[in-house]
Design an enzyme around this catalytic site. Sequence first.
Site, PDB file in Angstrom:
ATOM      1  N   SER A  52       0.821  -1.214   0.000  1.00 52.70           N
ATOM      2  CA  SER A  52       0.000   0.000   0.000  1.00 52.70           C
ATOM      3  C   SER A  52       0.854   1.262   0.000  1.00 52.70           C
ATOM      4  CB  SER A  52      -0.924   0.020   1.215  1.00 52.70           C
ATOM      5  OG  SER A  52      -1.876  -1.014   1.152  1.00 52.70           O
ATOM      6  N   GLY A 230      -4.097  -1.887  -1.056  1.00 56.66           N
ATOM      7  CA  GLY A 230      -3.176  -1.578  -2.138  1.00 56.66           C
ATOM      8  C   GLY A 230      -2.914  -0.092  -2.245  1.00 56.66           C
ATOM      9  N   GLY A 232      -2.242   3.787  -4.307  1.00 55.50           N
ATOM     10  CA  GLY A 232      -2.732   4.633  -5.380  1.00 55.50           C
ATOM     11  C   GLY A 232      -4.206   4.985  -5.289  1.00 55.50           C
ATOM     12  N   CYS A 258      -9.391  -1.680   2.873  1.00 55.50           N
ATOM     13  CA  CYS A 258      -8.627  -0.514   2.430  1.00 55.50           C
ATOM     14  C   CYS A 258      -8.932  -0.145   0.972  1.00 55.50           C
ATOM     15  CB  CYS A 258      -7.143  -0.741   2.685  1.00 55.50           C
ATOM     16  SG  CYS A 258      -6.188   0.794   2.755  1.00 55.50           S
ATOM     17  N   LEU A 259      -8.023  -0.394   0.044  1.00 54.59           N
ATOM     18  CA  LEU A 259      -8.302  -0.106  -1.365  1.00 54.59           C
ATOM     19  C   LEU A 259      -9.496  -0.937  -1.835  1.00 54.59           C
ATOM     20  CD1 LEU A 259      -7.453   1.442  -3.930  1.00 54.59           C
ATOM     21  CD2 LEU A 259      -5.855  -0.409  -4.435  1.00 54.59           C
ATOM     22  N   GLN A 262     -12.623   0.825  -0.930  1.00 49.19           N
ATOM     23  CA  GLN A 262     -12.908   1.932  -1.841  1.00 49.19           C
ATOM     24  C   GLN A 262     -13.456   1.418  -3.174  1.00 49.19           C
ATOM     25  OE1 GLN A 262      -9.054   3.804  -1.916  1.00 49.19           O
ATOM     26  NE2 GLN A 262      -9.083   4.139   0.291  1.00 49.19           N
ATOM     27  N   ASN A 300      -3.727   2.779   6.997  1.00 44.86           N
ATOM     28  CA  ASN A 300      -2.747   3.227   6.003  1.00 44.86           C
ATOM     29  C   ASN A 300      -3.481   3.551   4.720  1.00 44.86           C
ATOM     30  OD1 ASN A 300      -0.753   3.569   4.106  1.00 44.86           O
ATOM     31  ND2 ASN A 300      -0.244   1.404   3.967  1.00 44.86           N
ATOM     32  N   GLY A 302      -4.462   7.071   1.902  1.00 43.85           N
ATOM     33  CA  GLY A 302      -4.451   8.476   1.537  1.00 43.85           C
ATOM     34  C   GLY A 302      -5.695   8.887   0.772  1.00 43.85           C
ATOM     35  N   PHE A 303      -6.592   7.912   0.500  1.00 49.25           N
ATOM     36  CA  PHE A 303      -7.880   8.160  -0.125  1.00 49.25           C
ATOM     37  C   PHE A 303      -8.966   7.634   0.808  1.00 49.25           C
ATOM     38  CE2 PHE A 303      -4.869   8.233  -3.527  1.00 49.25           C
ATOM     39  CZ  PHE A 303      -5.366   9.150  -4.453  1.00 49.25           C
ATOM     40  N   HIS A 344      -7.050  -1.840   8.681  1.00 47.42           N
ATOM     41  CA  HIS A 344      -6.371  -3.118   8.471  1.00 47.42           C
ATOM     42  C   HIS A 344      -6.569  -4.073   9.649  1.00 47.42           C
ATOM     43  CE1 HIS A 344      -3.764  -2.174   4.873  1.00 47.42           C
ATOM     44  NE2 HIS A 344      -4.302  -1.002   5.166  1.00 47.42           N
ATOM     45  N   GLU A 346      -5.976  -7.119   9.851  1.00 49.68           N
ATOM     46  CA  GLU A 346      -4.922  -8.149   9.998  1.00 49.68           C
ATOM     47  C   GLU A 346      -3.819  -7.688  10.939  1.00 49.68           C
ATOM     48  OE1 GLU A 346      -3.052  -5.315   7.360  1.00 49.68           O
ATOM     49  OE2 GLU A 346      -5.082  -6.144   7.435  1.00 49.68           O
TER      50      GLU A 346
END
Length: 370
Positions: A52, A230, A232, A258-259, A262, A300, A302-303, A344, A346
């Site tokens: 990530s 992940g 980006g 996380c990603l 989204q 963790n 940023g989006f 997260h 985990e």
Amino acid sequence: MKYHVRKKAILLLEDGTIFHGKLIGDQEGTSFGEVAFNTGMTGYQEIFTDPSYYGQLMVTTNAHIGNYGTFSEEIESESIKIAGLICKNFSYNYSRVKSDLSLEEFLKKFNLVAISDVDTRALVSYIRENGAMNAVISTRVDEINTLKKELSEIPDMAGLELASKVSTKEPYFVGDENATYKIAALDIGIKKNILRNLAKRDCYIKVFPYNTTYQEMSSWNPDGYFLSNGPGDPEPLTDAINLAKEIIENDHPLFGICLGHQIIALANGVSTFKMHHGHRGINHPVKNLITGKGEITSQNHGFAVSRESLESNGEVEITHTHLNDNTVAGLKMKNKNCFSVQYHPEASPGPHDASYLFDDFIENIKKSKA
């Protein structure tokens, strides 16, 4: 005790601000990326190998980094994924019985440019005030104008598709093939400890590349589907978004982290946005709106998912909220077997308050099979 003659180094932010430091080890060079900070007191090795963080210059707010070395089993991927390291005090000497390399040796193994002796308190305060931005770390301390020009050509994280940079090229398996449950996992930056958590819950996991189609995944006849964390911006990941839409349409058990969280939001027409400076640390407070309980979580990202967009969507509801800034930390679909969280569970590194989410996923699979 080891003593080092230290080369001068700098961190140059895209707005022209400069922070001075010194090179760690002898890995001279220049590295570009978005500057981000993590507030965790421990777990630096897991952080550095977390996919990530691909493309980011990592600032560690803990004053001492490297004091317990590294251990080969405490990695989240096969290599370091951060673009560079920025810290205050770097420990060349370390103390832990099971360590097999010093952090200096570990960084050198992966040719990572790293600098220390930076005023990280001032740097983090600056990022909090001015937001995350592109930056460069370099030993070319006399080439400021050249570095500024090179830095201006680095693309912004917003709109940047990075999952393809870290995803597996070919499918692979994790766990016992005779396990009770089969999980199809989309690798858009997956962490090893996510796979460990699924495997120890009697799951056999097939991990697929980032651009895998629903037809390819479903042909394995899995009991449940998982969308990983992940790096980006999620919006360019049209293949993953379309995959999530088809999984949801067919009402298969689906879990995203996380990603992946989204991606599930975007598959439901809920928008995402780039945060001012993101959430990165292992002590973030989250409230579970279903149970009313609080959780301390590892984060963790940023989006984030737009609260306004989600609340106007009749198919989805918020299940978890971040108590620091009221951002969306979890969601579930009202009429489909689908849920996700922004953080997260985990816990690698971090607390284990949210590990129950893996159990919830297994329960959803059991119900769908009943």
